[in-house]
Design a protein around this motif. Structure first.
Motif, mmCIF file in Angstrom:
data_model
loop_
_atom_site.group_PDB
_atom_site.id
_atom_site.type_symbol
_atom_site.label_atom_id
_atom_site.label_comp_id
_atom_site.label_asym_id
_atom_site.label_seq_id
_atom_site.Cartn_x
_atom_site.Cartn_y
_atom_site.Cartn_z
ATOM 1 N N LYS A 58 0.848 -1.206 0.000
ATOM 2 C CA LYS A 58 0.000 0.000 0.000
ATOM 3 C C LYS A 58 0.879 1.250 0.000
ATOM 4 O O LYS A 58 0.606 2.211 -0.721
ATOM 5 C CB LYS A 58 -0.896 -0.035 1.252
ATOM 6 N N ARG A 59 1.943 1.228 0.803
ATOM 7 C CA ARG A 59 2.805 2.411 0.856
ATOM 8 C C ARG A 59 3.503 2.631 -0.488
ATOM 9 O O ARG A 59 3.710 3.779 -0.904
ATOM 10 C CB ARG A 59 3.823 2.298 2.002
ATOM 11 N N LEU A 60 3.847 1.547 -1.182
ATOM 12 C CA LEU A 60 4.442 1.698 -2.519
ATOM 13 C C LEU A 60 3.463 2.422 -3.445
ATOM 14 O O LEU A 60 3.839 3.365 -4.152
ATOM 15 C CB LEU A 60 4.794 0.317 -3.096
ATOM 16 N N ALA A 158 6.348 10.030 1.316
ATOM 17 C CA ALA A 158 6.541 9.182 0.140
ATOM 18 C C ALA A 158 7.923 8.550 0.256
ATOM 19 O O ALA A 158 8.893 9.243 0.566
ATOM 20 C CB ALA A 158 6.457 10.020 -1.132
ATOM 21 N N LYS A 159 7.992 7.269 0.000
ATOM 22 C CA LYS A 159 9.305 6.622 0.003
ATOM 23 C C LYS A 159 9.822 6.706 -1.428
ATOM 24 O O LYS A 159 9.664 5.784 -2.228
ATOM 25 C CB LYS A 159 9.179 5.176 0.491
ATOM 26 N N ALA A 160 10.381 7.871 -1.746
ATOM 27 C CA ALA A 160 10.814 8.160 -3.112
ATOM 28 C C ALA A 160 12.336 8.128 -3.194
ATOM 29 O O ALA A 160 13.026 8.547 -2.248
ATOM 30 C CB ALA A 160 10.295 9.528 -3.535
ATOM 31 N N ASN A 163 14.416 11.214 -2.187
ATOM 32 C CA ASN A 163 14.569 11.530 -0.756
ATOM 33 C C ASN A 163 15.869 10.974 -0.190
ATOM 34 O O ASN A 163 16.371 11.452 0.829
ATOM 35 C CB ASN A 163 13.436 10.914 0.065
ATOM 36 N N TYR A 164 16.367 9.938 -0.849
ATOM 37 C CA TYR A 164 17.538 9.251 -0.296
ATOM 38 C C TYR A 164 18.849 9.956 -0.613
ATOM 39 O O TYR A 164 19.905 9.508 -0.176
ATOM 40 C CB TYR A 164 17.481 7.761 -0.678
ATOM 41 N N LEU A 165 18.771 11.076 -1.323
ATOM 42 C CA LEU A 165 19.956 11.931 -1.416
ATOM 43 C C LEU A 165 20.190 12.551 -0.042
ATOM 44 O O LEU A 165 21.327 12.646 0.430
ATOM 45 C CB LEU A 165 19.753 13.008 -2.481
ATOM 46 N N SER A 192 14.154 14.173 14.127
ATOM 47 C CA SER A 192 13.379 13.592 13.030
ATOM 48 C C SER A 192 13.584 12.075 12.991
ATOM 49 O O SER A 192 12.815 11.327 13.583
ATOM 50 C CB SER A 192 13.759 14.255 11.710
ATOM 51 N N GLU A 193 14.653 11.624 12.365
ATOM 52 C CA GLU A 193 14.883 10.179 12.212
ATOM 53 C C GLU A 193 16.309 9.931 11.747
ATOM 54 O O GLU A 193 17.050 10.884 11.468
ATOM 55 C CB GLU A 193 13.889 9.591 11.209
ATOM 56 N N GLY A 194 16.676 8.669 11.656
ATOM 57 C CA GLY A 194 17.962 8.286 11.099
ATOM 58 C C GLY A 194 17.881 8.319 9.574
ATOM 59 O O GLY A 194 16.820 8.592 9.003
ATOM 60 N N SER A 195 18.990 8.031 8.909
ATOM 61 C CA SER A 195 18.975 8.095 7.440
ATOM 62 C C SER A 195 18.056 7.035 6.839
ATOM 63 O O SER A 195 17.559 7.204 5.739
ATOM 64 C CB SER A 195 20.389 7.950 6.884
ATOM 65 N N GLY A 196 17.824 5.972 7.579
ATOM 66 C CA GLY A 196 16.952 4.910 7.081
ATOM 67 C C GLY A 196 16.213 4.210 8.198
ATOM 68 O O GLY A 196 15.832 3.045 8.064
ATOM 69 N N GLU A 197 16.013 4.926 9.321
ATOM 70 C CA GLU A 197 15.333 4.320 10.474
ATOM 71 C C GLU A 197 14.560 5.390 11.236
ATOM 72 O O GLU A 197 14.977 6.539 11.289
ATOM 73 C CB GLU A 197 16.330 3.694 11.489
ATOM 74 N N GLY A 219 7.263 4.932 9.451
ATOM 75 C CA GLY A 219 7.728 3.563 9.247
ATOM 76 C C GLY A 219 6.718 2.521 9.692
ATOM 77 O O GLY A 219 5.948 2.726 10.629
ATOM 78 N N ILE A 220 6.757 1.413 8.997
ATOM 79 C CA ILE A 220 5.877 0.295 9.335
ATOM 80 C C ILE A 220 6.425 -0.417 10.581
ATOM 81 O O ILE A 220 5.662 -0.892 11.418
ATOM 82 C CB ILE A 220 5.718 -0.615 8.097
ATOM 83 N N THR A 221 7.735 -0.435 10.743
ATOM 84 C CA THR A 221 8.319 -1.008 11.970
ATOM 85 C C THR A 221 7.968 -0.119 13.162
ATOM 86 O O THR A 221 7.658 -0.618 14.250
ATOM 87 C CB THR A 221 9.852 -1.128 11.836
ATOM 88 N N ARG A 222 8.013 1.180 12.969
ATOM 89 C CA ARG A 222 7.622 2.137 14.015
ATOM 90 C C ARG A 222 6.198 1.841 14.472
ATOM 91 O O ARG A 222 5.898 1.818 15.666
ATOM 92 C CB ARG A 222 7.742 3.556 13.433
ATOM 93 N N GLY A 256 13.622 -0.070 11.692
ATOM 94 C CA GLY A 256 13.262 -0.044 10.279
ATOM 95 C C GLY A 256 13.278 -1.475 9.769
ATOM 96 O O GLY A 256 13.812 -2.364 10.441
ATOM 97 N N THR A 257 12.724 -1.658 8.606
ATOM 98 C CA THR A 257 12.669 -3.008 8.049
ATOM 99 C C THR A 257 14.067 -3.593 7.888
ATOM 100 O O THR A 257 14.325 -4.729 8.283
ATOM 101 C CB THR A 257 11.953 -2.970 6.692
ATOM 102 N N ALA A 258 14.978 -2.809 7.308
ATOM 103 C CA ALA A 258 16.339 -3.313 7.082
ATOM 104 C C ALA A 258 17.101 -3.377 8.395
ATOM 105 O O ALA A 258 17.733 -4.383 8.721
ATOM 106 C CB ALA A 258 17.071 -2.428 6.082
HETATM 107 N N1 PMP Z 1 12.836 6.316 7.716
HETATM 108 C C1 PMP Z 1 13.499 6.186 6.556
HETATM 109 C C2 PMP Z 1 14.101 7.382 5.930
HETATM 110 C C3 PMP Z 1 13.614 4.921 5.963
HETATM 111 O O1 PMP Z 1 14.265 4.772 4.814
HETATM 112 C C4 PMP Z 1 13.041 3.793 6.592
HETATM 113 C C5 PMP Z 1 13.196 2.441 5.989
HETATM 114 N N2 PMP Z 1 12.213 2.193 5.024
HETATM 115 C C6 PMP Z 1 12.364 3.979 7.799
HETATM 116 C C7 PMP Z 1 12.275 5.258 8.321
HETATM 117 C C8 PMP Z 1 11.690 2.844 8.479
HETATM 118 O O2 PMP Z 1 10.560 2.440 7.749
HETATM 119 P P1 PMP Z 1 10.028 0.959 7.787
HETATM 120 O O3 PMP Z 1 9.905 0.578 9.204
HETATM 121 O O4 PMP Z 1 8.699 1.030 7.109
HETATM 122 O O5 PMP Z 1 11.006 0.111 7.064
#
Ligand code: PMP
Length: 308
Positions: A58-60, A158-160, A163-165, A192-197, A219-222, A256-258
């Motif tokens: 759904k998020r995609l 949006a997980k675009a 954004n990852y720049l 705010s958050e980590g670079s991917g968490e 985040g879905i893990t959040r 986060g998922t990863a």
């Molecule tokens: N913030 C960012 C910027 C992320 O890239 C991620 C990983 N997708 C998360 C938070 C955590 O999201 P999720 O738990 O849905 O993986």
């Protein structure tokens, strides 16, 4: 990390990994016009299961909707193709990367609104994102000199790809300073958050996490950990958090998922709590990973069994 598996799904077809190719003038390469997901499958007692599969899918589609990217496949097709790909690659635990992007559609910034996105699903093995042993030992992090995106520049909901720049600046700086990860503030100076968490702070047995208005990806893990922590009887508050709360916390963890659920043992060289994984973090980790070992009952129907 060298991502690789035997097969990959590309525009409706499962094919050898090497065969999924795009043109060098693809729109997404030049302008970042892609949306994606990071999903995990775990080897449960009932075989591999994709965690919170409908929510990620759904998020995609939501991310694509924001950017008016047309995905020419249904959510069910994406999910069934993912299960099929896991079976074909004979994976037990997998990191899954679905993505939709504008490909060889010409280089105008105003993409043809009818242009169909290229869609890919990769599934491969991937261990702990923040390094071997990080889940037990915890990691050292630093507050980044880079802020997360302002809400009226690019939507962080949006997980675009673009954004990852921002995430690359945060993660790269953290690495050069000897940290496992960077914690970014939002444009107002709040956490705010980590670079991917996403991030949780524990103080006096209450959990705090920044709101969706703090430039975070919700985040879905959040969401999962909020539900699990409340199930364990903890109060979880979604509220604006000041930087100094990082230094005064009893415990901090990122999720986060990863990355999964990673304890933080120091921020900017200041020890967090006892400087090791805290008891509440450990309890929440146990409940989270218990979902996959079968020790935590999946009351929510979060596991999508690949061989069902
Ligand atoms: N913030 C960012 C910027 C992320 O890239 C991620 C990983 N997708 C998360 C938070 C955590 O999201 P999720 O738990 O849905 O993986």
């Amino acid at each position: 990390m060298a991502a690789k598996a035997e097969f990959i799904w590309f525009n409706g077809e499962i094919m050898p990994w090497e065969n999924a190719q795009v043109h060098v003038l693809s729109h997404a390469i030049h302008y970042g016009s892609s949306v994606f997901e990071g999903v995990r499958a775990y080897n449960t007692p009932k075989g591999p299961a994709v965690f919170r599969h409908p929510e990620h899918t759904k998020r995609l589609f939501d991310s694509a909707k924001i950017y008016r990217i047309n995905i020419n496949h249904s959510a069910d097709e994406i999910m069934e193709s993912t299960r099929e790909l896991i079976r074909r690659n004979d994976l037990k635990n997998a990191y899954i990367r679905p993505a939709a992007f504008l490909g060889d559609i010409g280089l105008g910034l105003r993409a043809n609104p009818d242009a169909k996105a290229d869609v890919v699903i990769a599934a491969f093995e991937w261990g702990s994102y923040l390094g071997e042993g990080s889940l037990e030992a915890g990691v050292d992090v630093g507050v980044s000199s880079w802020n997360r995106l302002a809400a009226n520049t690019m939507p962080t909901g949006a997980k675009a790809g673009g954004n990852y720049l921002s995430s690359q600046l945060i993660a790269g700086e953290a690495g050069r300073h000897g940290y496992a990860e960077g914690i970014a503030l939002d444009i107002h100076g709040q956490i705010s958050e980590g670079s991917g968490e996403n991030i949780f702070i524990v103080r006096n047995n209450v959990l705090y996490t920044p709101p969706t208005t703090a430039g975070i990806l919700p985040g879905i893990t959040r969401d999962t950990l909020t539900i699990l922590a409340r199930e364990l009887g903890y109060e979880v508050r979604e509220e604006s958090i000041a930087r100094e709360a990082l230094y005064l916390a009893d415990e901090i963890f990122m999720c986060g998922t990863a990355a999964e659920v990673v304890p933080i043992r120091s921020v900017d060289g200041i020890q967090v709590g006892e400087g090791k994984r805290g008891p509440i973090t450990e309890q929440i980790q146990k409940m989270y990973f218990g979902l996959f070992s079968g020790e935590t009952e999946d009351k929510w129907g979060w596991l999508d069994y690949v061989n069902a």
